[in-house]
Design a protein around this motif. Sequence first.
Motif, mmCIF file in Angstrom:
data_model
loop_
_atom_site.group_PDB
_atom_site.id
_atom_site.type_symbol
_atom_site.label_atom_id
_atom_site.label_comp_id
_atom_site.label_asym_id
_atom_site.label_seq_id
_atom_site.Cartn_x
_atom_site.Cartn_y
_atom_site.Cartn_z
ATOM 1 N N ALA A 1 0.836 -1.199 0.000
ATOM 2 C CA ALA A 1 0.000 0.000 0.000
ATOM 3 C C ALA A 1 0.873 1.252 0.000
ATOM 4 N N GLY A 2 1.950 1.210 0.756
ATOM 5 C CA GLY A 2 2.869 2.341 0.749
ATOM 6 C C GLY A 2 3.500 2.567 -0.613
ATOM 7 N N LEU A 3 3.867 1.474 -1.279
ATOM 8 C CA LEU A 3 4.432 1.581 -2.624
ATOM 9 C C LEU A 3 3.410 2.156 -3.593
ATOM 10 N N LEU A 4 2.218 1.582 -3.634
ATOM 11 C CA LEU A 4 1.205 1.963 -4.612
ATOM 12 C C LEU A 4 0.720 3.390 -4.399
ATOM 13 N N ALA A 5 0.671 3.825 -3.132
ATOM 14 C CA ALA A 5 0.208 5.180 -2.838
ATOM 15 C C ALA A 5 1.137 6.237 -3.431
ATOM 16 N N PRO B 1 -4.153 5.407 6.805
ATOM 17 C CA PRO B 1 -4.865 6.472 7.528
ATOM 18 C C PRO B 1 -5.772 7.309 6.640
ATOM 19 N N GLY B 2 -5.441 7.474 5.379
ATOM 20 C CA GLY B 2 -6.274 8.271 4.486
ATOM 21 C C GLY B 2 -7.388 7.513 3.806
ATOM 22 N N ASP B 3 -7.488 6.207 4.036
ATOM 23 C CA ASP B 3 -8.533 5.414 3.387
ATOM 24 C C ASP B 3 -9.896 5.757 3.995
ATOM 25 N N PRO B 4 -10.948 5.849 3.164
ATOM 26 C CA PRO B 4 -12.274 6.182 3.701
ATOM 27 C C PRO B 4 -12.757 5.209 4.777
ATOM 28 N N ALA B 5 -12.315 3.957 4.729
ATOM 29 C CA ALA B 5 -12.762 2.964 5.701
ATOM 30 C C ALA B 5 -11.937 2.972 6.983
ATOM 31 N N HIS B 6 -10.839 3.700 6.994
ATOM 32 C CA HIS B 6 -9.904 3.617 8.125
ATOM 33 C C HIS B 6 -10.522 4.006 9.472
#
Length: 373
Positions: free
Chosen positions: A264-268, A282-287
Amino acid sequence: MSDVTEHHDGTRCVRAGLPEPAPGQPFLPGPVFAAPYHLDPWTGPAAAPDGYGRPDNPTRRLLEAAVGELEGGDCRVFASGQAAITGLLLTLLRPGDTVVLPSDGYFAVRAFAADTLEGIGVRVLLAPTAGPHPAFDGVRLVLLETPANPGLDVADVAALAARAHAAGALVAVDNTTATPLGQRPLDLGADVVVASGTKALTGHSDLLLGYVATRSPELRDAVTAWRNVTGAVPGAFDAWLAHRSLATLDLRLARQTANAQALAGLLAGRDDVTGLRWPGLPGDPAHPVAAVQMRRIPGVLCFDLGDAGRVARFLDAARLVAAATSFGGLHTTADRRAQWGDDTPPGFVRLSCGVEDAVDLVADVTAALDASR
């Protein structure tokens, strides 16, 4: 069977459902293969717990005890996740009833609802996992799938269960993606849990399994009766393989979650990847809901590569990411969901992290994305 409820996850997984130790016996007894069993000639089936293999099997009961310990309720296992969820729906719903299903959940459940439930007079309402949800007045059952497959939105189980119960509705939660180590819906107010054990629960990509778990004796007995008369039972060897696999659940999930966080860190950070979803970000709407409700975030993430051709090039270039459906196994896999008729964009990818080393997985995905541009 020892009480392991006070232990931590790894210990609970290793010990769940095991019989009391006996000298000369294995830790987990081998599978019992039987259709009929010997009956007492005078008292018949009343003399022993096993009479016929469809309703009775000791290997299956040990697995049910194990999954029940992890979910915190009585468990009944089925031949597949789809057998479990359709069995639950047909057990609870009658003509004239109303059911609320996730509009962004597993597409085969929606297809079943349209083809079968509506055909027998059940009213089907669809609502997004993250809401808004309709009023639950007059609803018989609310089914939540959280995190949703494949989009990974998260529902607030406790809040929705309180709303549903106030309206007189039952609440079922599909716990496939989270597993009972990720969340325990029965503790959050759900009446029943349903899941596919094919995926992360057993995690070796070598069996099909489903289960239903509940704390209600009435629901348990009704689901048991449905399974017994329809015959949707797993085989003894699959049940034994599943129980064997539970021992490593905590270890597998820990590595898969760590790998998902790394990817996720790579893709972001890439401008050629859009629509990244992983509830652990942390920035995901579901977080916000996931951080409170879930005990761990699953090793599944999703993103969009723009079109089917780029997905194919990405998978061709990857050495550690296999093209395969399902998720939760030891090997990292990616699935372009639109090819199965799922309502997703053509470049949408659901990626399931395996247990490879994170540094190797990140390097491989980076190289494959670069090659697929």
